[in-house]
Design a protein around this motif. Structure first.
Motif, PDB file in Angstrom:
ATOM      1  N   GLU A  48      -0.948  -2.303   8.724  1.00  0.00           N
ATOM      2  CA  GLU A  48      -2.068  -2.351   7.787  1.00  0.00           C
ATOM      3  C   GLU A  48      -2.024  -3.615   6.924  1.00  0.00           C
ATOM      4  O   GLU A  48      -3.059  -4.141   6.545  1.00  0.00           O
ATOM      5  CB  GLU A  48      -2.076  -1.103   6.915  1.00  0.00           C
ATOM      6  CG  GLU A  48      -2.482   0.144   7.685  1.00  0.00           C
ATOM      7  CD  GLU A  48      -2.329   1.424   6.891  1.00  0.00           C
ATOM      8  OE1 GLU A  48      -1.665   1.416   5.833  1.00  0.00           O
ATOM      9  OE2 GLU A  48      -2.863   2.442   7.344  1.00  0.00           O
ATOM     10  N   GLN A  49      -0.837  -4.112   6.623  1.00  0.00           N
ATOM     11  CA  GLN A  49      -0.698  -5.303   5.788  1.00  0.00           C
ATOM     12  C   GLN A  49      -0.802  -6.604   6.577  1.00  0.00           C
ATOM     13  O   GLN A  49      -1.441  -7.546   6.138  1.00  0.00           O
ATOM     14  CB  GLN A  49       0.646  -5.291   5.052  1.00  0.00           C
ATOM     15  CG  GLN A  49       0.743  -4.251   3.982  1.00  0.00           C
ATOM     16  CD  GLN A  49       2.118  -4.255   3.335  1.00  0.00           C
ATOM     17  OE1 GLN A  49       3.070  -4.842   3.866  1.00  0.00           O
ATOM     18  NE2 GLN A  49       2.232  -3.614   2.193  1.00  0.00           N
ATOM     19  N   MET A  50      -0.151  -6.661   7.730  1.00  0.00           N
ATOM     20  CA  MET A  50      -0.006  -7.924   8.449  1.00  0.00           C
ATOM     21  C   MET A  50      -0.625  -7.936   9.841  1.00  0.00           C
ATOM     22  O   MET A  50      -0.539  -8.944  10.537  1.00  0.00           O
ATOM     23  CB  MET A  50       1.483  -8.279   8.557  1.00  0.00           C
ATOM     24  CG  MET A  50       2.139  -8.392   7.222  1.00  0.00           C
ATOM     25  SD  MET A  50       3.932  -8.705   7.135  1.00  0.00           S
ATOM     26  CE  MET A  50       4.540  -8.825   8.736  1.00  0.00           C
ATOM     27  N   GLY A  51      -1.181  -6.821  10.270  1.00  0.00           N
ATOM     28  CA  GLY A  51      -1.751  -6.760  11.614  1.00  0.00           C
ATOM     29  C   GLY A  51      -0.676  -6.693  12.675  1.00  0.00           C
ATOM     30  O   GLY A  51       0.448  -6.254  12.431  1.00  0.00           O
ATOM     31  N   LYS A  52      -1.018  -7.166  13.859  1.00  0.00           N
ATOM     32  CA  LYS A  52      -0.121  -7.116  15.007  1.00  0.00           C
ATOM     33  C   LYS A  52       1.199  -7.843  14.736  1.00  0.00           C
ATOM     34  O   LYS A  52       2.253  -7.423  15.203  1.00  0.00           O
ATOM     35  CB  LYS A  52      -0.831  -7.746  16.195  1.00  0.00           C
ATOM     36  CG  LYS A  52      -0.196  -7.531  17.510  1.00  0.00           C
ATOM     37  CD  LYS A  52      -0.933  -8.375  18.552  1.00  0.00           C
ATOM     38  CE  LYS A  52      -1.400  -7.578  19.704  1.00  0.00           C
ATOM     39  NZ  LYS A  52      -1.969  -8.400  20.771  1.00  0.00           N
ATOM     40  N   ALA A  53       1.166  -8.918  13.982  1.00  0.00           N
ATOM     41  CA  ALA A  53       2.370  -9.700  13.680  1.00  0.00           C
ATOM     42  C   ALA A  53       3.405  -8.873  12.917  1.00  0.00           C
ATOM     43  O   ALA A  53       4.600  -9.134  13.014  1.00  0.00           O
ATOM     44  CB  ALA A  53       2.010 -10.937  12.879  1.00  0.00           C
ATOM     45  N   GLY A  54       2.962  -7.874  12.175  1.00  0.00           N
ATOM     46  CA  GLY A  54       3.876  -7.034  11.417  1.00  0.00           C
ATOM     47  C   GLY A  54       4.736  -6.132  12.279  1.00  0.00           C
ATOM     48  O   GLY A  54       5.736  -5.594  11.818  1.00  0.00           O
ATOM     49  N   LEU A  55       4.345  -5.976  13.544  1.00  0.00           N
ATOM     50  CA  LEU A  55       5.086  -5.093  14.445  1.00  0.00           C
ATOM     51  C   LEU A  55       6.050  -5.840  15.358  1.00  0.00           C
ATOM     52  O   LEU A  55       6.770  -5.225  16.124  1.00  0.00           O
ATOM     53  CB  LEU A  55       4.104  -4.279  15.302  1.00  0.00           C
ATOM     54  CG  LEU A  55       3.150  -3.382  14.522  1.00  0.00           C
ATOM     55  CD1 LEU A  55       2.208  -2.667  15.476  1.00  0.00           C
ATOM     56  CD2 LEU A  55       3.894  -2.387  13.662  1.00  0.00           C
TER      57      LEU A  55
END
Length: 65
Positions: A48-55
């Motif tokens: 929710e905060q960073m999009g795909k890059a957060g995963l």
């Protein structure tokens, strides 16, 4: 605490998108995909905060300044 299993980026995206789309709770998703409750929660918040890059797996990498 239940030990989670290793997951790929695609699996993490699938889990988070299903959680958001279906409105399920973290426990149901954790049981379904055999990962920990906390991991599902962390992935969802990061997505929710960073999009795909957060995963993405960032273990062993330093934070960028």
């Amino acid at each position: 605490m239940k030990q989670g299993r290793e997951t790929t980026l695609e699996e993490r995206i699938q889990i988070v998108r299903e959680y958001i789309a279906c409105g399920k709770n973290y426990s149901e998703m954790a049981l379904k995909y055999q990962v920990s409750y906390q991991q599902v929660r962390t992935w969802t918040l990061r997505f929710e905060q960073m999009g795909k890059a957060g995963l993405e797996d960032r273990r062993g990498r330093r934070k960028k300044d």
